[in-house]
Scaffold this motif. Structure first.
Motif, short mmCIF file in Angstrom:
data_model
loop_
_atom_site.label_atom_id
_atom_site.label_comp_id
_atom_site.label_asym_id
_atom_site.label_seq_id
_atom_site.Cartn_x
_atom_site.Cartn_y
_atom_site.Cartn_z
N MET A 286 0.83 -1.21 0.00
CA MET A 286 0.00 0.00 0.00
C MET A 286 0.86 1.26 0.00
O MET A 286 0.55 2.24 -0.68
CB MET A 286 -0.94 -0.01 1.21
CG MET A 286 -2.01 -1.08 1.15
SD MET A 286 -3.10 -1.07 2.59
CE MET A 286 -4.03 0.43 2.26
N VAL A 287 1.95 1.23 0.75
CA VAL A 287 2.86 2.38 0.78
C VAL A 287 3.51 2.58 -0.59
O VAL A 287 3.57 3.70 -1.10
CB VAL A 287 3.94 2.20 1.87
CG1 VAL A 287 5.00 3.30 1.76
CG2 VAL A 287 3.30 2.22 3.26
N GLN A 288 3.97 1.49 -1.18
CA GLN A 288 4.60 1.58 -2.51
C GLN A 288 3.61 2.09 -3.55
O GLN A 288 3.96 2.92 -4.39
CB GLN A 288 5.14 0.21 -2.91
CG GLN A 288 6.34 -0.24 -2.10
CD GLN A 288 6.79 -1.65 -2.44
OE1 GLN A 288 5.99 -2.45 -2.95
NE2 GLN A 288 8.03 -1.96 -2.18
N LEU B 194 3.03 5.82 -3.05
CA LEU B 194 4.19 6.60 -3.50
C LEU B 194 4.23 6.68 -5.03
O LEU B 194 4.57 7.72 -5.58
CB LEU B 194 5.48 5.98 -2.96
CG LEU B 194 5.76 6.17 -1.48
CD1 LEU B 194 6.97 5.33 -1.04
CD2 LEU B 194 5.98 7.63 -1.13
N ARG B 195 3.88 5.58 -5.69
CA ARG B 195 3.90 5.57 -7.15
C ARG B 195 2.75 6.38 -7.74
O ARG B 195 2.91 7.09 -8.73
CB ARG B 195 3.84 4.13 -7.68
CG ARG B 195 5.13 3.36 -7.55
CD ARG B 195 5.09 2.10 -8.41
NE ARG B 195 4.02 1.20 -7.97
CZ ARG B 195 4.18 0.19 -7.14
NH1 ARG B 195 5.40 -0.06 -6.63
NH2 ARG B 195 3.17 -0.58 -6.80
N GLY C 189 1.51 10.41 -13.76
CA GLY C 189 0.96 11.21 -14.84
C GLY C 189 1.38 12.67 -14.84
O GLY C 189 1.10 13.40 -15.78
N SER C 190 2.04 13.12 -13.76
CA SER C 190 2.50 14.51 -13.70
C SER C 190 3.84 14.63 -14.40
O SER C 190 4.61 13.67 -14.48
CB SER C 190 2.61 14.99 -12.24
OG SER C 190 3.61 14.28 -11.56
N ASN D 77 8.38 10.04 2.33
CA ASN D 77 8.57 11.32 1.63
C ASN D 77 9.52 12.22 2.40
O ASN D 77 10.38 12.90 1.81
CB ASN D 77 7.23 12.03 1.45
CG ASN D 77 6.54 11.65 0.15
OD1 ASN D 77 7.19 11.29 -0.83
ND2 ASN D 77 5.22 11.71 0.15
N TYR D 78 9.36 12.24 3.72
CA TYR D 78 10.25 13.08 4.54
C TYR D 78 11.69 12.57 4.48
O TYR D 78 12.64 13.36 4.34
CB TYR D 78 9.77 13.10 5.99
CG TYR D 78 10.74 13.81 6.92
CD1 TYR D 78 11.14 15.13 6.67
CD2 TYR D 78 11.29 13.16 8.01
CE1 TYR D 78 12.04 15.77 7.50
CE2 TYR D 78 12.18 13.80 8.85
CZ TYR D 78 12.56 15.10 8.59
OH TYR D 78 13.46 15.74 9.40
#
Length: 258
Positions: free
Chosen positions: A18-20, A23-24, A29-30, A116-117
């Protein structure tokens, strides 16, 4: 609680997945993709570095780094809470169809923002060195400080994610609380901006000792204030225990409320 910890361990692969996935998918798409992890805090840093030193006349040496080492853990904290608050409601189909420890949902939100941190340290360390800050052995206290913040964020995440299922206005209220909380935490200004008579009350905010501890080890190269940090650690543990029991209590009616 220990049974729940063991169950989470048994479902650890689901948590990691779920974390992976989060993060993906967060920047899928950005154009800049994962670089938004760095761009967002850098833009905030640029704005605050202009507004506070020059417009509001905050006099602080090496203000950009003074702000940066505090802003990033604050973003981790608030993003964890806000994302986790809607985690159960946002996974209603999953919750009502299959069995898994529901606590994984808010936990995965906090872990995602934790990653992220940690990734953002790729910017912090070089920035400190470029601006002439000497890194010391006191950086070894970093995991302990981060753990205290993680436990505090997780405790609030558990409570708020459960409450939001029952009370749908919770997310809006929490957003307002976090906005106010930001300005009673010395992130964009030093503690000395408050009158001495107020500082003892400001210190009751557990995030103060955590933010100051990050500044101590990164910016000032010194040990954190352990007496203040112990207070934050005790509040974090108490919050985690309360959050856990709130979550378990509301979890019984998740299927009905969703």
């Amino acid at each position: 609680m220990f049974i729940e910890v063991r169950e989470i361990f048994n479902y650890r692969h689901m948590l990691i997945s779920m974390v992976q996935r989060e993060l993906r998918s967060r920047y899928k798409g950005s154009f800049l993709g994962f670089l938004w992890t760095f761009v967002n805090p850098l833009l905030q840093l640029a704005v605050y570095s202009i507004v506070f030193p020059y417009i509001l006349r905050v006099d602080q040496e090496n203000y950009p780094m003074f702000l940066f080492v505090a802003l990033l853990p604050w973003i981790f904290f608030t993003s964890s809470i806000q994302n986790a608050t809607t985690s159960v409601l946002g996974s209603a189909n999953l919750v009502t169809k299959i069995y898994f420890p529901r606590i994984i949902l808010p936990l995965s939100s906090v872990c995602t923002n934790l990653m992220n941190y940690i990734y953002s340290l790729v910017i912090v360390i070089p920035a400190l060195l470029i601006t002439g800050v000497d890194l010391t052995i006191n950086l070894l206290w970093f995991p302990l400080i981060l753990l205290i913040e993680f436990l505090f964020a997780l405790g609030l995440a558990l409570a708020f994610s459960a409450l939001h299922v029952k009370f749908r206005d919770a997310a809006h209220i929490i957003g307002i609380v976090i906005f106010c909380w930001f300005y009673i935490t010395p992130i964009v200004f030093p503690m000395t901006i408050f009158p001495e008579t107020m500082q003892q009350y400001i210190m009751l905010n557990p995030m103060v000792a955590i933010i100051e501890a990050f500044r101590d080890i990164f910016l000032f190269g010194q040990q954190p204030n352990f007496s203040a940090l112990i207070y934050s650690a005790l509040v974090s543990l108490a919050t985690l225990i309360i959050g856990f029991f709130v979550f378990k209590n509301f979890e019984k009616t998740f299927a009905e409320d969703l």
